[in-house]
Write a protein that holds these residues in place. Structure first.
Motif, PDB file in Angstrom:
ATOM      1  N   ALA A   1      18.651  26.832  30.034  1.00  0.00           N
ATOM      2  CA  ALA A   1      18.092  27.338  31.286  1.00  0.00           C
ATOM      3  C   ALA A   1      18.880  28.554  31.777  1.00  0.00           C
ATOM      4  N   GLY A   2      20.220  28.484  31.653  1.00  0.00           N
ATOM      5  CA  GLY A   2      21.035  29.623  32.044  1.00  0.00           C
ATOM      6  C   GLY A   2      20.783  30.840  31.175  1.00  0.00           C
ATOM      7  N   PHE A   3      20.575  30.612  29.872  1.00  0.00           N
ATOM      8  CA  PHE A   3      20.302  31.710  28.947  1.00  0.00           C
ATOM      9  C   PHE A   3      18.992  32.398  29.306  1.00  0.00           C
ATOM     10  N   ILE A   4      17.945  31.601  29.534  1.00  0.00           N
ATOM     11  CA  ILE A   4      16.638  32.168  29.881  1.00  0.00           C
ATOM     12  C   ILE A   4      16.694  32.884  31.227  1.00  0.00           C
ATOM     13  N   LEU A   5      17.417  32.283  32.183  1.00  0.00           N
ATOM     14  CA  LEU A   5      17.546  32.906  33.506  1.00  0.00           C
ATOM     15  C   LEU A   5      18.214  34.271  33.400  1.00  0.00           C
ATOM     16  N   GLY A   6      19.262  34.340  32.580  1.00  0.00           N
ATOM     17  CA  GLY A   6      19.943  35.623  32.404  1.00  0.00           C
ATOM     18  C   GLY A   6      19.043  36.677  31.793  1.00  0.00           C
ATOM     19  N   MET A   7      18.233  36.274  30.803  1.00  0.00           N
ATOM     20  CA  MET A   7      17.314  37.224  30.191  1.00  0.00           C
ATOM     21  C   MET A   7      16.272  37.720  31.189  1.00  0.00           C
ATOM     22  N   LEU A   8      15.752  36.806  32.010  1.00  0.00           N
ATOM     23  CA  LEU A   8      14.746  37.202  33.002  1.00  0.00           C
ATOM     24  C   LEU A   8      15.336  38.130  34.058  1.00  0.00           C
ATOM     25  N   LEU A   9      16.553  37.828  34.511  1.00  0.00           N
ATOM     26  CA  LEU A   9      17.202  38.688  35.494  1.00  0.00           C
ATOM     27  C   LEU A   9      17.470  40.075  34.920  1.00  0.00           C
ATOM     28  N   MET A  10      17.914  40.101  33.666  1.00  0.00           N
ATOM     29  CA  MET A  10      18.192  41.378  33.030  1.00  0.00           C
ATOM     30  C   MET A  10      16.916  42.199  32.872  1.00  0.00           C
ATOM     31  N   MET A  11      15.848  41.542  32.470  1.00  0.00           N
ATOM     32  CA  MET A  11      14.584  42.246  32.311  1.00  0.00           C
ATOM     33  C   MET A  11      14.065  42.760  33.645  1.00  0.00           C
TER      34      MET A  11
ATOM     35  N   VAL B   1      16.196  43.956  27.381  1.00  0.00           N
ATOM     36  CA  VAL B   1      17.190  42.946  27.002  1.00  0.00           C
ATOM     37  C   VAL B   1      17.907  43.368  25.716  1.00  0.00           C
ATOM     38  N   ARG B   2      17.724  44.607  25.286  1.00  0.00           N
ATOM     39  CA  ARG B   2      18.419  45.117  24.112  1.00  0.00           C
ATOM     40  C   ARG B   2      19.838  45.523  24.508  1.00  0.00           C
ATOM     41  N   PHE B   3      20.830  45.045  23.744  1.00  0.00           N
ATOM     42  CA  PHE B   3      22.214  45.312  24.095  1.00  0.00           C
ATOM     43  C   PHE B   3      22.500  46.812  24.151  1.00  0.00           C
ATOM     44  N   THR B   4      21.950  47.559  23.227  1.00  0.00           N
ATOM     45  CA  THR B   4      22.223  49.000  23.209  1.00  0.00           C
ATOM     46  C   THR B   4      21.665  49.685  24.452  1.00  0.00           C
ATOM     47  N   ASP B   5      20.458  49.274  24.853  1.00  0.00           N
ATOM     48  CA  ASP B   5      19.863  49.871  26.055  1.00  0.00           C
ATOM     49  C   ASP B   5      20.603  49.441  27.319  1.00  0.00           C
TER      50      ASP B   5
END
Length: 305
Positions: free
Chosen positions: A7-17, A23-27
């Protein structure tokens, strides 16, 4: 535990997006460090996403408080445990943390507490390993403790040192699990160290290879573990994000590591025979196919530093 971390992993991806649009590290690296991102936006984005990533890596790498699943995963064969603890599932959270934290501004790392919280993870897991009697559980909690060392390096901004300890740890932890499998096989499936003892002369190849792994993880000078641990302690002391307290806790953890590995070796290979009667009748010989794979890991445990 896995669901909480996921849940924390998905939350972080959604917040980043939502904040950065990618969600690309280089970008993400370009946005957080480039002029496009205002300071307040950069700090807000990095701190929120970092908090979610911390939750995810605590689960994936079995860090406190989401560590209780790891000792229960010891039911599989020891070669599988060696692979899991040395190179794949458990260390995946550390690799993810290193890849994720690289682009994050250094002041945002305080979200996870001093030293990335790794000093607490390492010390507590090492203290738990001190009182375990199952030989594989000792090594399992040892993995949690060593991963705490890696997160300590991350928390003080020394990403390269964390990867270095990940590299050296892979060799001696794989070696220790392979040797523990040989011990369990020789004891007819017995894993309780209180029912072992006096195995030094019975399985000498396993004894010597496990001795090499034990002194390597203990941080004895000039072996692989010494170089990576010493650099972590130096970074914890000298880094702008480090402190004498982090250095001391890391040093205490190293001392506990040496002690519980000495305890494991003493209960397993020294002293008097504590074997159960049925074990004495069924104790098997160690085939070369079980001892040979430990030799490359043993050499690397000495030379990888």
């Amino acid at each position: 535990m896995n669901r909480v971390g996921d849940a924390g992993f998905i939350l972080g991806m959604l917040l980043m997006m939502s904040v950065l649009g990618t969600v690309r590290f280089t970008d993400v690296n370009a946005l957080l460090r480039g002029a496009i991102s205002p300071p307040r936006w950069r700090a807000l984005a990095s701190q929120r996403d970092f908090a979610a990533a911390v939750l995810r890596r605590h689960r994936q790498s079995a860090q406190i408080p989401l560590y209780i699943w790891l000792p229960d995963a010891m039911e599989g064969p020891t070669p599988v445990s060696a692979l899991i603890h040395a190179a794949t599932m458990v260390t995946a959270g550390r690799v993810h943390g290193g890849a994720f934290l690289g682009p994050i501004p250094i002041d945002a790392q305080h979200v996870d507490g001093g030293g990335g919280g790794g000093h607490v993870d390492g010390l507590l897991a090492a203290s738990i390993a001190l009182v375990q009697n199952d030989i594989k559980r000792v090594l399992a909690y040892s993995t949690v403790s060593q991963l705490g060392y890696m997160f300590l390096a991350l928390g003080v901004g020394a990403y390269w040192v964390a990867i270095f300890h990940l590299f050296t740890h892979a060799f001696f932890k794989a070696l220790l699990f392979l040797c523990s499998g040989s011990v369990i096989h020789a004891m007819g499936g017995e894993q309780d160290m209180r029912r072992m003892g006096a195995l030094k002369d019975k399985i000498p190849i396993t004894y010597w290879t496990m001795w090499v792994g034990s002194v390597a993880i203990a941080g004895i000078p000039f072996l692989a573990g010494f170089f990576s641990k010493d650099e972590i302690l130096w970074q914890a002391y000298s880094s702008p994000l480090g402190s004498k307290l982090l250095w001391f806790v890391g040093l205490a953890t190293a001392g506990l590591t040496a002690f519980y590995m000495w305890r494991l070796m003493n209960m397993t290979f020294y002293g008097s025979r504590m074997w159960a009667p049925e074990v004495q009748k069924t104790r098997a010989r160690i085939a070369r196919t079980m001892t040979l794979p430990a030799h490359p890991a043993g050499h690397c445990s000495v030379l990888a530093g």
